[in-house]
Design an enzyme around this catalytic site. Structure first.
Site, PDB file in Angstrom:
ATOM      1  N   GLY A 132      -2.412  -3.800 -24.253  1.00 15.08           N
ATOM      2  CA  GLY A 132      -0.973  -3.564 -24.300  1.00 15.08           C
ATOM      3  C   GLY A 132      -0.565  -2.334 -25.089  1.00 15.08           C
ATOM      4  O   GLY A 132       0.600  -1.946 -25.089  1.00 15.08           O
ATOM      5  N   CYS A 181      10.137 -17.061   4.326  1.00 12.84           N
ATOM      6  CA  CYS A 181       9.862 -15.861   5.110  1.00 12.84           C
ATOM      7  C   CYS A 181      10.103 -16.159   6.583  1.00 12.84           C
ATOM      8  O   CYS A 181       9.574 -17.126   7.142  1.00 12.84           O
ATOM      9  CB  CYS A 181       8.417 -15.416   4.905  1.00 12.84           C
ATOM     10  N   CYS A 196       1.519 -11.759   4.428  1.00 11.07           N
ATOM     11  CA  CYS A 196       2.292 -12.281   5.555  1.00 11.07           C
ATOM     12  C   CYS A 196       1.452 -12.284   6.839  1.00 11.07           C
ATOM     13  O   CYS A 196       1.410 -13.264   7.567  1.00 11.07           O
ATOM     14  CB  CYS A 196       3.538 -11.414   5.732  1.00 11.07           C
ATOM     15  N   CYS A 213       6.519 -15.718   8.577  1.00 16.46           N
ATOM     16  CA  CYS A 213       5.369 -16.609   8.393  1.00 16.46           C
ATOM     17  C   CYS A 213       5.730 -17.924   7.726  1.00 16.46           C
ATOM     18  O   CYS A 213       4.885 -18.770   7.496  1.00 16.46           O
ATOM     19  CB  CYS A 213       4.275 -15.915   7.586  1.00 16.46           C
ATOM     20  N   CYS A 220       8.335 -11.620   3.784  1.00 21.98           N
ATOM     21  CA  CYS A 220       7.419 -11.343   2.661  1.00 21.98           C
ATOM     22  C   CYS A 220       7.354  -9.856   2.365  1.00 21.98           C
ATOM     23  O   CYS A 220       7.170  -9.041   3.262  1.00 21.98           O
ATOM     24  CB  CYS A 220       5.988 -11.768   3.012  1.00 21.98           C
TER      25      CYS A 220
END
Lengths: 361, 294, 259
Positions: free
Chosen positions: B35, B244, B275, B247, B269
């Site tokens: 980080g 979605c 997807c 899908c 998606c």
């Protein structure tokens, strides 16, 4: 029924082809040559070399041609090319005292040893569009004096001799930093600041210098000396053990004489600003000298009143390749983040509507 | 299998070996201090600053001949910048490229983490515009550096407090700040907060490159990553009422697409590979068509 | 912390600006619960002294020794910057003359008060808010203003908010630089009453710099009079003001306008 649009790759290829066509323009018109750009647009070439941090007139001219005349785009091309170049050596500092001057002026003295040499300058032209240039034709010959043999003494040396101006000396024994290799680190030494200004955007540096003259941290500048001409570039390879000249470059150097300053130990002296550019980029060298001096405000105990005196502000925003990239990156798709914002705003509005509805009951 | 670079006169992956070494050293430092933003000597690349040069330099630093590269932008492989970057690496390295998350060894991404969980041995390279999480509250680099060193992060919670006082909730929807390994405050890049939980304990290595700002940072595999919040206002991810349309997925980040002038819209998606994969397995949404299995 | 250690011990403190003396030769001890007033005209060096004592300005000579909770008596300039900054955010308070310099003007009053708590790990919004409301009450700011930014407050309110922001972490030592400067007489009186009440109730030690002897008389147990960077007289407040020994103190005292 929804069909997702595909074909980004093809679109990009076609965009590049269209770009090449536009670059060429009307094929009935003769194609621009690199030599033409080098010879007849030399100030554009000078700027691209200075901000591209690479002295090569041919490459700069090529970049300008490839960039369709967009100088920032050309600078970007040259910088990207520079990334790939191997390093052989560092040169010795160029000796501008030994410059073969094409131009040398001083605003602080009416006359001085070596004289005021005007050189090829726009300064005293009347800015009237010259329609004769639309046709091609013969030029009258200019009268040029013999190049001088002796070194041209500096105005600052003249002031130095009377102890009237601060001396430029390194404050430490550290090796010179290289801003193209290491990231900017604050507080930045003078070497890094000067490098940053040298390759910084002329418009930005000009505006910062201008702002200081208009009162956003004035330091009473005088153009002590401006000299433009050719200097040798010298390297001293370890294997040889002696200096070797690898060629000449043209530079413009500006030394500003600024507000005097004293301390309890020392009597008042003039202070200085320094600017340097490739070729004849005089405006850039002058602006750089103004901003160099402005950024020393804190060091010299002056009140910081304007952005030109704020080192962090100047150094972080001077690079037009960085700036252009980030500004233009807004054109990239941001629809995923935007979707998040849309959803946030819709929810907040729904919540507020609900609150008002409940309050109304 | 590598066909070799197609561009003449340039080193493998464009950068010279010294530069790649410099980048790898920065990456090692970053991995050692999860980080923490490590400054590095970012180079001018043939793509503009702001367009992924940090991610590109990180990828160029780690990519080898036998790698398989996937590049996505907004979760999709075929957005113009993803196409451009993938093409750049194809030309300069000759490595295989793919659109399938599970087949990639290196995934360079802008603004999304793939829906499909990443595994050990994969590297996710994020493109970062502004690495400094405190930048909006404190413009000075000299001050933010000190704040990180002294762990003075109170000001970040002040911002969150203000959001709650003003809006009744934390109003950040993307680039949501996190604390890494219990120590450094970090910006995950403009991924939607929806993706934040994926960073926590991820088996893959996560590398972050900011070219213009000249910083590299990292989350080593299996590292603790916590999104900032208050105990009584815990971190929440986005949800949709819809699934979605192509899908039928209920658990992926959805893009909104405007269908017509009357405000008609549908959701699909954002992760195109996810997807397509679902559709090839027979999951078809109301507006989708059956895909041939790959 | 024992009863025998002063909370703050200043020893031979001095600060030069080039050849110019900011302050010099200052030594004293401050005990828990004591209020010390530093009085003098502008240019007397009192602000320089305050800045050196409160770690805002590095002195040229001398020591400032504070009795820390964990490690006992410590020279604040021997500490790491990290320790010093932590001290200033928790055990110390600094109330500046202009409240705008000591507040975040564009952030709500509640956030201003809560910041120090959040900086040391407070993570429950509701609790932070409760503490903030409580403090607004203590400094007599209307609790309805908790979500308003101090940019919308009057000068007196801003000053009271600054005090709340400093006291929320229950510091043991508070530095104040002309806390009533720039305020109306009636507003000053209210603020002084508030300060006196808080100091007594919380057992604070305070070092207060002021040019206003009436403020000193009301708040301080002890006084130090400064002129040209030096301490010319010190002692119990009533003694110094009612029976000044040094010529300069006599001059100061005699120039107070009588009501």
């Amino acid at each position: 029924m929804y069909v997702a649009v595909k074909g980004g790759e093809k679109a990009i290829e076609n965009a590049h082809r269209l770009l090449a066509e536009k670059r060429r323009g009307d094929t009935a018109v003769p194609e621009l040559t690199i030599t033409q750009i080098k010879e007849q647009m030399s100030l554009a070439v000078d700027r691209v070399m200075t901000e591209g941090s690479l002295y090569d007139r041919d490459l700069a001219a090529l970049a300008i041609k490839q960039a369709r005349g967009d100088l920032m785009e050309a600078i970007f091309l040259l910088r990207a090319f520079r990334t790939t170049l191997p390093r052989f050596a560092s040169s010795k500092p160029i000796e501008t005292t030994k410059i073969k001057a094409h131009r040398r002026i001083s605003a602080t003295y009416k006359d001085l040893p070596g004289g005021q040499l005007l050189g090829p300058t726009f300064d005293y032209t009347h800015r009237l569009l010259d329609f004769a240039l639309m046709a091609e034709g013969e030029l009258p010959q200019a009268e040029v004096c013999e190049p001088q043999d002796e070194d041209l003494p500096r105005v600052t040396s003249l002031l130095n001799a009377q102890d009237l101006i601060e001396r430029e000396q390194a404050t430490d024994d550290e090796p010179v930093s290289d801003l193209t290799r290491e990231p900017l680190d604050l507080p930045a030494g003078r070497d890094v600041r000067l490098q940053n200004l040298a390759r910084g955007d002329e418009g930005f540096i000009l505006a910062m210098g201008y702002s200081s003259q208009r009162g956003y941290g004035n330091n009473h500048p005088f153009a002590g000396e401006i000299r433009m001409g050719d200097v040798e570039v010298v390297i001293e390879p370890e294997e040889l053990g002696f200096p070797v000249s690898i060629g000449d470059i043209t530079v413009t150097e500006c030394e500003m004489v600024n507000q005097f300053k004293g301390t309890e130990a020392e009597a008042p002296k003039f202070t200085r600003g320094y600017g340097l550019s490739f070729g004849e980029a005089e405006r850039k060298a002058m602006a750089m000298a103004l901003v160099d001096r402005s950024m020393r405000a804190e060091e010299l105990g002056e009140e910081v009143m304007g952005p030109a005196q704020d080192q962090e502000f100047v150094l972080y925003h001077s690079d037009n390749v960085e700036a252009s990239g980030f500004v233009q990156h807004l054109k990239l798709p941001h629809y995923v983040d935007f979707q998040g914002e849309l959803e946030m705003v819709r929810n907040l509005r729904a919540e507020q509507a609900e609150k008002f509805r409940k309050a109304g009951e | 299998m590598n066909q070799g670079p197609t561009i003449e006169g340039y080193n493998f992956a464009y950068l010279d070996e010294q530069t790649k070494r410099m980048i790898r050293r920065a990456i090692l430092k970053a991995v050692a201090i999860p980080g923490f933003q490590v400054p590095f000597g970012s180079r001018e690349m043939p793509l503009p600053y702001g367009w992924g040069t940090g991610g590109i330099q990180v990828t160029a630093g780690v990519i080898g001949q036998n790698d398989t590269l996937k590049v996505i932008d907004q979760g999709a492989d075929d957005t113009t910048n993803a196409v451009s970057i993938r093409g750049f690496f194809a030309r300069t390295t000759g490595v295989s490229t793919t659109e399938r998350t599970e087949d990639a060894t290196i995934i360079q991404t802008r603004h999304r983490i793939p829906e499909r969980a990443l595994g050990k041995g994969q590297i996710l390279v994020y493109q970062v515009p502004i690495p400094e999480p405190l930048r909006w509250l404190e413009p000075r680099e000299t001050e933010t550096r000190k704040m990180h060193a002294l762990e003075e992060y109170g000001i970040m919670h002040v911002k969150l407090y203000e959001d709650i006082a003003r809006f009744g909730r934390i109003a950040t929807s993307y680039d949501y700040p996190v604390v890494v390994n219990g120590r450094y405050l970090m910006r995950p890049s403009p991924i939607p907060k929806f993706d934040n939980p994926k960073m926590h304990n991820m088996p893959a290595l996560q590398l972050f490159g900011a070219g213009r700002e000249k910083r590299i940072y990292a989350i080593p595999p299996y590292t603790d990553v916590q999104s900032l919040d208050f105990e009584d206002y815990p971190f929440e991810i986005q949800t949709w009422d819809e699934n979605c349309a192509l899908c039928g997925a209920e658990d992926s980040y959805l893009d909104e697409v405007i269908m017509d002038d009357h405000g008609g819209r549908m959701f699909m998606c954002s992760d195109t590979d996810y997807c397509e994969d679902r559709r090839s397995q027979g999951h078809i949404g109301p507006l989708g068509t059956p895909q041939a299995a790959e | 912390m024992t009863n025998h250690t002063p909370l703050l011990s200043v020893q031979g403190l001095g600060k030069n600006y080039g050849p110019q003396i900011g302050c010099t030769d200052v030594s004293f001890d401050l005990w828990p619960g004591e209020v010390l007033g530093i009085v003098g005209e502008s240019g007397s060096g009192k602000t320089t002294l305050l800045n050196c004592m409160s770690a805002q300005l590095e002195p040229s000579r001398g020591k400032v020794v504070y009795d820390t909770r964990m490690d006992g008596a410590s020279d604040i300039y021997e500490m790491s910057e990290s320790e010093r900054r932590l001290l200033m955010r928790t055990d110390w308070g600094l109330v500046r003359q202009n409240p705008r310099d000591g507040l975040r003007l564009s952030v709500s009053a509640g956030a201003n008060v809560g910041e120090r708590l959040m900086a040391v790990g407070a993570r429950h919004y509701g609790d932070i808010r409760t503490v903030a409301l409580d403090w607004l009450n203590k400094v007599e700011i209307d609790q309805d203003r908790i979500d308003h930014p101090p940019a919308t407050f009057s000068g007196g309110m801003q000053q009271r908010l600054q005090i709340a922001r400093n006291l929320v972490t229950e510091p043991r030592l508070v530095f104040m630089d002309e806390p009533t400067g720039g305020l109306d007489v009636s507003v000053q009186a209210r603020l002084l009453d508030l300060l006196r009440g808080l100091v007594n109730r919380l057992g604070l030690s305070v070092i207060i710099v002021t040019h206003d002897l009436a403020v000193a008389r009301l708040l301080a147990h002890r006084l130090m009079v400064m002129k040209n960077g030096r301490v010319v007289e010190q002692g119990l407040t009533d003694q110094v003001l009612d029976d000044p020994q040094h010529a300069y103190t006599q001059l100061l005292v005699s120039s107070i306008l009588l009501p």
